[in-house]
Design a protein around this motif. Structure first.
Motif, PDB file in Angstrom:
ATOM      1  N   ALA B 255      -7.206 -86.161 -16.337  1.00 24.20           N
ATOM      2  CA  ALA B 255      -7.775 -85.675 -15.066  1.00 24.20           C
ATOM      3  C   ALA B 255      -6.885 -84.631 -14.412  1.00 24.20           C
ATOM      4  CB  ALA B 255      -7.996 -86.851 -14.116  1.00 24.20           C
ATOM      5  N   ASP B 256      -5.561 -84.713 -14.649  1.00 21.49           N
ATOM      6  CA  ASP B 256      -4.659 -83.738 -14.012  1.00 21.49           C
ATOM      7  C   ASP B 256      -4.290 -82.618 -14.990  1.00 21.49           C
ATOM      8  OD1 ASP B 256      -3.257 -85.459 -15.623  1.00 21.49           O
ATOM      9  OD2 ASP B 256      -1.601 -85.776 -14.222  1.00 21.49           O
ATOM     10  N   ALA B 257      -5.291 -82.132 -15.691  1.00 20.14           N
ATOM     11  CA  ALA B 257      -5.054 -81.143 -16.745  1.00 20.14           C
ATOM     12  C   ALA B 257      -4.892 -79.721 -16.224  1.00 20.14           C
ATOM     13  CB  ALA B 257      -6.202 -81.167 -17.749  1.00 20.14           C
ATOM     14  N   PHE B 258      -4.887 -79.537 -14.893  1.00 18.59           N
ATOM     15  CA  PHE B 258      -4.732 -78.182 -14.350  1.00 18.59           C
ATOM     16  C   PHE B 258      -3.454 -78.012 -13.538  1.00 18.59           C
ATOM     17  CE2 PHE B 258      -9.549 -78.575 -14.186  1.00 18.59           C
ATOM     18  CZ  PHE B 258      -9.730 -77.897 -15.384  1.00 18.59           C
ATOM     19  N   SER B 259      -2.620 -79.020 -13.522  1.00 18.39           N
ATOM     20  CA  SER B 259      -1.490 -79.011 -12.586  1.00 18.39           C
ATOM     21  C   SER B 259      -0.482 -77.910 -12.867  1.00 18.39           C
ATOM     22  CB  SER B 259      -0.780 -80.361 -12.638  1.00 18.39           C
ATOM     23  OG  SER B 259      -0.184 -80.531 -13.915  1.00 18.39           O
ATOM     24  N   ASN B 264       3.139 -83.660 -16.494  1.00 12.25           N
ATOM     25  CA  ASN B 264       1.920 -84.454 -16.295  1.00 12.25           C
ATOM     26  C   ASN B 264       1.232 -84.735 -17.628  1.00 12.25           C
ATOM     27  OD1 ASN B 264       2.023 -84.818 -13.518  1.00 12.25           O
ATOM     28  ND2 ASN B 264       1.044 -82.863 -13.105  1.00 12.25           N
ATOM     29  N   ASN B 410      -3.895 -69.405 -13.115  1.00  9.33           N
ATOM     30  CA  ASN B 410      -4.740 -69.084 -11.960  1.00  9.33           C
ATOM     31  C   ASN B 410      -6.226 -69.165 -12.317  1.00  9.33           C
ATOM     32  OD1 ASN B 410      -5.426 -68.110  -9.343  1.00  9.33           O
ATOM     33  ND2 ASN B 410      -5.612 -66.032 -10.166  1.00  9.33           N
ATOM     34  N   LEU B 411      -6.587 -68.691 -13.508  1.00  7.55           N
ATOM     35  CA  LEU B 411      -8.005 -68.520 -13.826  1.00  7.55           C
ATOM     36  C   LEU B 411      -8.629 -69.690 -14.576  1.00  7.55           C
ATOM     37  CD1 LEU B 411      -7.857 -64.751 -14.856  1.00  7.55           C
ATOM     38  CD2 LEU B 411      -8.731 -65.705 -12.718  1.00  7.55           C
ATOM     39  N   PRO B 413      -8.551 -73.074 -14.433  1.00  2.41           N
ATOM     40  CA  PRO B 413      -9.277 -74.136 -13.711  1.00  2.41           C
ATOM     41  C   PRO B 413     -10.619 -73.643 -13.175  1.00  2.41           C
ATOM     42  CG  PRO B 413      -6.986 -74.048 -12.992  1.00  2.41           C
ATOM     43  CD  PRO B 413      -7.229 -72.834 -13.835  1.00  2.41           C
ATOM     44  N   ALA B 414     -10.636 -72.411 -12.646  1.00  5.95           N
ATOM     45  CA  ALA B 414     -11.884 -71.883 -12.084  1.00  5.95           C
ATOM     46  C   ALA B 414     -12.931 -71.681 -13.178  1.00  5.95           C
ATOM     47  CB  ALA B 414     -11.607 -70.563 -11.365  1.00  5.95           C
ATOM     48  N   GLU B 417     -14.308 -75.033 -14.147  1.00  2.00           N
ATOM     49  CA  GLU B 417     -15.183 -75.561 -13.090  1.00  2.00           C
ATOM     50  C   GLU B 417     -16.507 -74.801 -13.016  1.00  2.00           C
ATOM     51  OE1 GLU B 417     -14.757 -78.165 -11.231  1.00  2.00           O
ATOM     52  OE2 GLU B 417     -12.723 -78.665 -11.856  1.00  2.00           O
TER      53      GLU B 417
END
Lengths: 324, 440
Positions: B255-259, B264, B410-411, B413-414, B417
């Motif tokens: 779940a915390d794959a964008f930190s 993590n 930066n890009l 996760p977006a 999503e």
């Protein structure tokens, strides 16, 4: 009944052992030692010399960098070369959607401070000034987050928001609410999550407000009580108006922090996702990292311009410095 | 100011000048002193700690001739602003005589014109140059044949897996194709396990690179195409990007794959929540054998090449993407720098580094000596397998732009999503990554 004698403080040079004041009608003495309100002539050189180190430091570490920043904002400067380009950097800013995103985020954080953080701090400060049971302990607890460094604070909140092991999601899951949201890296929640880390840091405002309330004469409240004013009326009709100066100061200080916000966002999200949390300061830093130093300084100049506008505006609105 | 205080100030200034002069490249004894920006002691970074110990051994061996002075450097380890730090030093003509950088950073820093070119030294000493493995200098060589760095390691990077979790899911061996990999991931997900741990940065990019590199034509993109701006027209890149995103959508990743914090991803694997994680051989020393790992996890762990898009087409990242660079300009200092470069690339030292960090030697070593050195079997095993794989490819950081990592964080996760489509993501990734570099 004799009129009581009011003791007056001795004025340097006019009391016992000092020179007597000139009698009315006597010729004025030549002021050879100093001009009224000025520095005695014999001390001017010493004063100037003593100011030199401070002025040199101020010039070296503020004026020169400031001048370099403002000047090179009109240049394509990468450290390796410098080409004067006029307003090109500012024109590029106007064409850059990321700049406006960062500006919007900065305004959002500032609004969170002005609309939530400061009012909350003022409210808590006013309540604690009434000395309710445990007010000292509450004041201490409220103030602690203010003294934690921004970096440490950001690390704590990155753990708090961690979608897998963080306290927030685990608490929500315990309540039966979806427990795997990545608050900091979901575009829909990222800005709110960042703002959530600082809007409750109200300790500074609370202390300012409590100190100011202490300085309000008790007689004012006693008179209000005699006139039948309730506690609520005293808070809203007496205390709050008299806090105008300190509220303005708290807002101004907070806004100046917000327009330069960097460390919190840098550690929490580095400005992502897709610049959803980037601030102007972080945006300038990124430009600096990519060797666009002139562009970065254009952003820096914009930040300073916004700061100046805020200082003038808030001071005017709250008439900071004027007597209540 | 009195005469006494004037005299005292002049004396102090003279002392300062004298001590400054003594800090030059040559001491009174004729010993050449060079500075190292990545040789400080570190209880947490085995690479820095090895560098520190190597510098001490060098000082001992060359006592009276050369001496390395350690600079305490907050940017010695891996960090986003490390390049910018060295760029500032370069512009001030104040680069350390020795320090380490990765290839992307080297590419950006050499634009300052302050990096030393090792090519003449290697040309003049073919015996030394011949000790390095084939392609060891690929990522460290400039367009004009300059050699900007002496490689620090030559590693194969694959995927660590928890054999017990795989066995429980019905897999006695690591999947050989991505389809099998996804079938395994689906089983693990249904059992409440995370299939593959990622961090939104390093380990996510490794999986992206594995997916690209094992796709027909993908290795060519990672070798050369990545320098062009049009990534969206490359079939391998598009397919790999969309497949990687689908794993997030399917719930195969943590779940915390964008930190952006590898710890993590490591934590998910070390606590046995995740069955797989991609990282280099140093993962053993820095994570797998530490107290943070679940008891017995090392014994359960295997290290495999990446699956392929088709049977028999597995691959691994092979990198020598970091190396020793130098900002020295004086002949005597360069003599000392070259002596150190030979010293750290000697068989004894590369084996010492391998034992301390898990990183594999950039030079050919005697197999018997390698066996005696007790190298990490997981790492050496993958290096041996890599020789027979269908694909080997560099990491995106090797030939890619220096700003790749920041742009990715930066890009990505977006994109996952759903805020942008694949074409826009790849175009913006290429554009933002290419923005880094002085005068870029």
């Amino acid at each position: 009944m004799s009129t009581p004698t009011i003791p007056r403080p001795q004025i340097l040079g006019a009391g016992p052992g000092g020179a007597a004041p000139p009698e009315r009608g006597a010729a004025p003495r030549r002021r050879t030692a100093r001009r009224a309100g000025g520095i005695p002539r014999g001390m001017r050189r010493a004063v100037a010399l003593s100011l030199l180190p401070g002025l040199a430091l101020f010039g070296t570490f503020f004026l020169v960098p400031f001048a370099v920043m403002v000047a090179t904002a009109f240049a394509d400067w990468s450290g390796l070369r410098l080409d004067w380009t006029g307003l090109a950097n500012y024109r590029a800013l106007l064409d850059d959607p990321v700049f406006f995103k960062a500006l919007g985020n900065t305004v959002f954080y500032a609004a969170a401070s002005v609309l939530v953080q400061v009012p909350l701090g003022v409210a808590v400060g006013m309540v604690l000034a009434l000395r309710p049971p445990g007010w000292k302990a509450i004041r201490t607890v409220v103030f602690i987050p203010f003294v934690i460094s921004g970096a440490a604070y950001a690390v704590i909140f990155s753990m708090f928001y961690n979608p897998r092991s963080g306290l927030l999601n685990n608490a929500l899951a315990a309540l039966g609410v979806r427990g795997d949201r990545d608050w900091l890296f979901d575009s829909a929640t990222a800005r709110w999550a960042v703002a959530g880390t600082f809007v409750l840091v109200i300790g500074f405002t609370v202390v300012l407000v409590m100190a100011e309330i202490t300085s309000i004469p008790k007689e004012v409240y006693e008179a209000a009580t005699v006139d039948g004013a309730s506690t609520w009326q005293q808070l809203t009709r007496i205390t709050l108006p008299l806090l105008r100066n300190v509220i303005g100061t708290a807002i101004l200080l907070r806004l100046l922090v917000d327009i330069g916000m960097f460390d919190l966002v840098f550690i929490l999200t580095a400005g992502g996702p897709d610049d959803a949390t980037a601030t102007l300061a972080l945006y300038a830093y990124r430009a600096y990292l990519t060797g666009e130093w002139g562009y970065a300084n254009a952003v820096g100049t914009v930040i300073i311009a916004i700061g100046l506008v805020l200082i003038v505006s808030v001071r005017r609105v709250f008439r900071i410095g004027e007597r209540t | 100011m009195s005469k006494t205080s004037t005299t005292a100030a002049a004396a102090a200034a003279a002392l300062l000048l004298a001590s400054a002069a003594a800090c030059g490249a040559e001491s009174d004894t004729g010993e050449v002193v060079i500075t190292c920006g990545t040789c400080q002691e570190s209880p947490t970074d085995p690479f820095l700690q090895y560098n520190y110990e190597a510098a001490q051994r060098f000082n001992e061996e060359f006592a009276g001739r050369y001496r390395i002075e350690t600079i305490e450097n907050a940017n010695a380890g891996s960090s986003d602003d490390r390049l910018q730090y060295y760029q500032r030093l370069a512009l001030a003509d104040d680069l350390p005589d020795l320090f380490q950088l990765n290839s992307g950073e080297i590419k950006a820093l050499q634009e300052t014109g302050r990096l030393h070119d090792f090519a003449p030294a290697l040309d003049a000493d073919p015996d030394w140059a011949g000790t390095f493995q084939d392609h060891a200098f690929d990522a460290l060589t400039g367009g004009g044949g300059e050699v900007w760095a002496i490689p620090q390691q030559r590693d194969a990077i694959g995927i660590y897996y928890n054999a017990d979790l795989l066995a429980a899911a019905g897999y006695d061996e690591f999947p050989s194709t991505w389809d099998e990999f996804e079938s395994l991931a689906a089983v693990l997900e249904s059992e409440g396990k995370t299939a593959i741990a990622m961090d939104g940065d390093w380990s996510t990019m490794l999986m992206w690179v594995h997916l690209i590199g094992t796709h027909p034509g993908g290795a060519a993109f990672l070798d050369e195409g990545i320098e062009d701006g049009d990534w969206g027209s490359d079939d391998a890149v598009v397919a790999a990007t969309e497949r990687l995103r689908s794993w997030h959508e399917a719930g195969y990743v943590n779940a915390d794959a964008f930190s952006g914090d590898f710890q993590n991803a490591a934590a998910a694997y070390l606590t046995e929540d995740a069955a797989m994680v991609s990282n280099g051989p140093w993962f053993v020393a820095t994570n797998l054998t530490t107290d943070a790992a679940a008891p017995g996890l090392y014994e359960k762990t295997g290290y495999a090449p990446a699956p392929g898009w088709a049977a028999g087409e597995r691959g691994a990242i092979v990198v020598s993407g970091a190396g020793w660079v130098s900002g020295a300009v004086e002949d005597r200092e360069l003599e000392a720098v070259h002596a150190f470069a030979r010293f750290v690339s000697s068989q004894d030292e590369v084996l010492a580094q391998a034992a301390a960090t898990g990183a594999n030697p950039p030079v050919d070593v005697d197999p018997a000596a390698a066996a005696d050195a007790g190298l990490e079997p997981l790492a050496t095993g993958l290096v041996e397998q890599a020789a027979d794989l269908a694909y080997t490819y560099p990491h995106a950081r090797v030939h890619g732009p220096a700003g790749f990592s920041a742009a990715w964080k930066n890009l990505w996760p977006a994109y996952v999503e759903g805020d942008m489509d694949t074409g826009e993501f790849l175009q913006r990734l290429a554009d933002d990554a290419a923005a880094t570099g002085l005068g870029g």
